[in-house]
Design a protein around this motif. Structure first.
Motif, PDB file in Angstrom:
ATOM      1  N   MET A 137       0.834  -1.211   0.000  1.00 46.64           N
ATOM      2  CA  MET A 137       0.000   0.000   0.000  1.00 46.64           C
ATOM      3  C   MET A 137       0.865   1.255   0.000  1.00 46.64           C
ATOM      4  O   MET A 137       0.555   2.230  -0.675  1.00 46.64           O
ATOM      5  N   GLU A 138       1.942   1.215   0.745  1.00 45.37           N
ATOM      6  CA  GLU A 138       2.850   2.369   0.824  1.00 45.37           C
ATOM      7  C   GLU A 138       3.483   2.649  -0.540  1.00 45.37           C
ATOM      8  O   GLU A 138       3.619   3.801  -0.948  1.00 45.37           O
ATOM      9  N   ASN A 139       3.843   1.581  -1.250  1.00 48.03           N
ATOM     10  CA  ASN A 139       4.609   1.723  -2.487  1.00 48.03           C
ATOM     11  C   ASN A 139       3.785   2.074  -3.718  1.00 48.03           C
ATOM     12  O   ASN A 139       4.307   2.696  -4.639  1.00 48.03           O
ATOM     13  N   ILE A 140       2.529   1.686  -3.765  1.00 42.68           N
ATOM     14  CA  ILE A 140       1.740   1.917  -4.974  1.00 42.68           C
ATOM     15  C   ILE A 140       1.315   3.384  -5.068  1.00 42.68           C
ATOM     16  O   ILE A 140       0.981   4.004  -4.052  1.00 42.68           O
ATOM     17  N   PRO A 141       1.335   3.958  -6.286  1.00 44.43           N
ATOM     18  CA  PRO A 141       0.780   5.303  -6.440  1.00 44.43           C
ATOM     19  C   PRO A 141      -0.713   5.302  -6.107  1.00 44.43           C
ATOM     20  O   PRO A 141      -1.452   4.407  -6.533  1.00 44.43           O
ATOM     21  N   LYS A 142      -1.127   6.285  -5.330  1.00 39.87           N
ATOM     22  CA  LYS A 142      -2.512   6.409  -4.901  1.00 39.87           C
ATOM     23  C   LYS A 142      -3.036   7.763  -5.353  1.00 39.87           C
ATOM     24  O   LYS A 142      -2.349   8.770  -5.218  1.00 39.87           O
ATOM     25  N   VAL A 143      -4.266   7.770  -5.876  1.00 40.25           N
ATOM     26  CA  VAL A 143      -4.911   9.021  -6.262  1.00 40.25           C
ATOM     27  C   VAL A 143      -6.176   9.140  -5.435  1.00 40.25           C
ATOM     28  O   VAL A 143      -7.028   8.246  -5.452  1.00 40.25           O
ATOM     29  N   ALA A 144      -6.289  10.228  -4.687  1.00 36.23           N
ATOM     30  CA  ALA A 144      -7.463  10.487  -3.856  1.00 36.23           C
ATOM     31  C   ALA A 144      -8.344  11.521  -4.538  1.00 36.23           C
ATOM     32  O   ALA A 144      -7.850  12.540  -5.035  1.00 36.23           O
ATOM     33  N   PHE A 145      -9.644  11.254  -4.550  1.00 39.42           N
ATOM     34  CA  PHE A 145     -10.625  12.176  -5.112  1.00 39.42           C
ATOM     35  C   PHE A 145     -11.426  12.778  -3.973  1.00 39.42           C
ATOM     36  O   PHE A 145     -12.005  12.050  -3.167  1.00 39.42           O
ATOM     37  N   SER A 146     -11.429  14.098  -3.904  1.00 40.45           N
ATOM     38  CA  SER A 146     -12.137  14.768  -2.819  1.00 40.45           C
ATOM     39  C   SER A 146     -12.405  16.222  -3.192  1.00 40.45           C
ATOM     40  O   SER A 146     -11.579  16.863  -3.843  1.00 40.45           O
ATOM     41  N   HIS A 147     -13.547  16.695  -2.738  1.00 41.48           N
ATOM     42  CA  HIS A 147     -13.866  18.121  -2.881  1.00 41.48           C
ATOM     43  C   HIS A 147     -13.445  18.896  -1.638  1.00 41.48           C
ATOM     44  O   HIS A 147     -13.408  20.125  -1.659  1.00 41.48           O
ATOM     45  N   THR A 148     -13.124  18.178  -0.547  1.00 36.75           N
ATOM     46  CA  THR A 148     -12.818  18.857   0.709  1.00 36.75           C
ATOM     47  C   THR A 148     -11.357  18.769   1.130  1.00 36.75           C
ATOM     48  O   THR A 148     -10.877  19.667   1.809  1.00 36.75           O
ATOM     49  N   LEU A 149     -10.654  17.691   0.764  1.00 42.77           N
ATOM     50  CA  LEU A 149      -9.234  17.599   1.118  1.00 42.77           C
ATOM     51  C   LEU A 149      -8.436  18.645   0.345  1.00 42.77           C
ATOM     52  O   LEU A 149      -8.649  18.836  -0.851  1.00 42.77           O
ATOM     53  N   LYS A 150      -7.507  19.274   1.014  1.00 42.65           N
ATOM     54  CA  LYS A 150      -6.645  20.271   0.360  1.00 42.65           C
ATOM     55  C   LYS A 150      -5.294  19.675  -0.013  1.00 42.65           C
ATOM     56  O   LYS A 150      -4.616  20.156  -0.913  1.00 42.65           O
ATOM     57  N   ASN A 151      -4.866  18.636   0.720  1.00 37.12           N
ATOM     58  CA  ASN A 151      -3.619  17.949   0.393  1.00 37.12           C
ATOM     59  C   ASN A 151      -3.663  16.549   0.994  1.00 37.12           C
ATOM     60  O   ASN A 151      -4.520  16.242   1.806  1.00 37.12           O
ATOM     61  N   VAL A 152      -2.709  15.724   0.559  1.00 34.81           N
ATOM     62  CA  VAL A 152      -2.583  14.367   1.084  1.00 34.81           C
ATOM     63  C   VAL A 152      -1.152  14.168   1.550  1.00 34.81           C
ATOM     64  O   VAL A 152      -0.220  14.728   0.971  1.00 34.81           O
ATOM     65  N   GLU A 153      -0.974  13.393   2.600  1.00 33.31           N
ATOM     66  CA  GLU A 153       0.339  13.230   3.223  1.00 33.31           C
ATOM     67  C   GLU A 153       0.967  11.856   2.987  1.00 33.31           C
ATOM     68  O   GLU A 153       2.161  11.691   3.166  1.00 33.31           O
ATOM     69  N   TRP A 154       0.182  10.880   2.625  1.00 36.33           N
ATOM     70  CA  TRP A 154       0.653   9.507   2.512  1.00 36.33           C
ATOM     71  C   TRP A 154       1.660   9.373   1.375  1.00 36.33           C
ATOM     72  O   TRP A 154       1.520  10.008   0.325  1.00 36.33           O
ATOM     73  N   ALA A 155       2.669   8.545   1.564  1.00 40.32           N
ATOM     74  CA  ALA A 155       3.694   8.304   0.540  1.00 40.32           C
ATOM     75  C   ALA A 155       3.045   7.861  -0.766  1.00 40.32           C
ATOM     76  O   ALA A 155       2.123   7.047  -0.764  1.00 40.32           O
ATOM     77  N   ASN A 156       3.521   8.421  -1.862  1.00 39.89           N
ATOM     78  CA  ASN A 156       3.055   8.081  -3.210  1.00 39.89           C
ATOM     79  C   ASN A 156       1.594   8.421  -3.458  1.00 39.89           C
ATOM     80  O   ASN A 156       0.972   7.845  -4.345  1.00 39.89           O
ATOM     81  N   ALA A 157       1.028   9.333  -2.688  1.00 42.70           N
ATOM     82  CA  ALA A 157      -0.364   9.736  -2.875  1.00 42.70           C
ATOM     83  C   ALA A 157      -0.427  11.129  -3.491  1.00 42.70           C
ATOM     84  O   ALA A 157       0.409  11.987  -3.194  1.00 42.70           O
ATOM     85  N   THR A 158      -1.412  11.309  -4.355  1.00 43.07           N
ATOM     86  CA  THR A 158      -1.678  12.618  -4.932  1.00 43.07           C
ATOM     87  C   THR A 158      -3.172  12.886  -4.842  1.00 43.07           C
ATOM     88  O   THR A 158      -3.981  11.961  -4.746  1.00 43.07           O
ATOM     89  N   LEU A 159      -3.510  14.139  -4.870  1.00 41.98           N
ATOM     90  CA  LEU A 159      -4.900  14.559  -4.878  1.00 41.98           C
ATOM     91  C   LEU A 159      -5.289  14.853  -6.322  1.00 41.98           C
ATOM     92  O   LEU A 159      -4.586  15.599  -7.011  1.00 41.98           O
ATOM     93  N   ALA A 160      -6.367  14.234  -6.794  1.00 44.43           N
ATOM     94  CA  ALA A 160      -6.813  14.445  -8.174  1.00 44.43           C
ATOM     95  C   ALA A 160      -7.176  15.909  -8.376  1.00 44.43           C
ATOM     96  O   ALA A 160      -7.792  16.529  -7.505  1.00 44.43           O
ATOM     97  N   LYS A 161      -6.785  16.427  -9.512  1.00 46.55           N
ATOM     98  CA  LYS A 161      -7.080  17.826  -9.826  1.00 46.55           C
ATOM     99  C   LYS A 161      -8.215  17.962 -10.840  1.00 46.55           C
ATOM    100  O   LYS A 161      -8.756  19.032 -11.038  1.00 46.55           O
ATOM    101  N   ARG A 162      -8.566  16.853 -11.489  1.00 42.83           N
ATOM    102  CA  ARG A 162      -9.630  16.851 -12.500  1.00 42.83           C
ATOM    103  C   ARG A 162     -10.811  16.043 -11.972  1.00 42.83           C
ATOM    104  O   ARG A 162     -10.726  15.412 -10.929  1.00 42.83           O
ATOM    105  N   SER A 163     -11.884  16.023 -12.751  1.00 46.74           N
ATOM    106  CA  SER A 163     -13.028  15.182 -12.394  1.00 46.74           C
ATOM    107  C   SER A 163     -12.601  13.718 -12.450  1.00 46.74           C
ATOM    108  O   SER A 163     -11.585  13.368 -13.065  1.00 46.74           O
ATOM    109  N   ILE A 164     -13.382  12.876 -11.830  1.00 50.45           N
ATOM    110  CA  ILE A 164     -13.086  11.440 -11.825  1.00 50.45           C
ATOM    111  C   ILE A 164     -12.964  10.921 -13.251  1.00 50.45           C
ATOM    112  O   ILE A 164     -12.012  10.226 -13.602  1.00 50.45           O
TER     113      ILE A 164
END
Length: 183
Positions: free
Chosen positions: A75-102
């Motif tokens: 889980m730590e190693n795989i790239p993760k994309v989080a979709f949210s209208h309320t999160l401003k950032n993500v802290e988990w290793a290899n995680a990004t916050l989606a900037k476009r629609s799903i």
């Protein structure tokens, strides 16, 4: 083109609730292998925060349970994309916050080279099903009747035909069903 694989646990009566399933060594090993053979995993805010609140701590402080600890590392190693209208950032290793629609984000990810894309959140699976962007299902059905919860296949707009490609049975009675969409 990369495939989008909806991979999720559910009860026999169709509910998704992480507290209802059987989280034994076989299930952890199954999902660890799935993660290792995938290029990214997509989560909605609720599932992302649930996973982020637990698995990074297991990486830092292993449990001693080999399959759980290996799952945490995968889980730590795989790239993760989080979709949210309320999160401003993500802290988990290899995680990004989606900037476009799903739909836009998944369309872009599908065009990129690499391994297949996992979707592990009920809400994202429903949205992607309604947008015709799921290519395969890997449903681990647990031999439990919950009687209540969040149904996986709620709010589906159209009839969806599936073709069973294989099954995998675990010793605790969990059965993984692998389906392709019949288009």
């Amino acid at each position: 083109m990369r495939k989008v694989i909806a991979a999720i646990n559910m009860t026999l009566d169709g509910y998704c609730d992480h507290t209802e399933g059987i989280a034994d060594d076989e299930i952890h090993q199954h999902y660890t292998e799935l993660l290792r053979h995938s290029g990214a995993v997509l989560y909605g805010r609720i599932t992302y925060q649930l996973m982020e609140s637990y698995w990074p701590n297991v990486v830092k402080n292993p449990t001693g349970n080999k399959t759980m600890d290996e799952f945490a590392v995968a889980m730590e190693n795989i790239p993760k994309v989080a979709f949210s209208h309320t999160l401003k950032n993500v802290e988990w290793a290899n995680a990004t916050l989606a900037k476009r629609s799903i739909e836009e984000e998944v369309a872009v990810l599908k065009q990129q080279p690499g391994k297949d894309i996992l979707v592990g959140s009920r809400s994202l699976i429903i949205t992607l099903m309604n947008s015709n962007l799921v290519d395969e299902f890997q449903l681990c059905v647990h031999p439990i009747i919950a009687g209540k919860g969040l149904p996986l296949f709620a709010n589906i707009n159209d009839r969806i035909m599936l073709r069973l490609i294989k099954t995998k049975t675990f010793s605790a009675g969990v059965v993984a069903f692998y389906y392709e969409l019949h288009r």
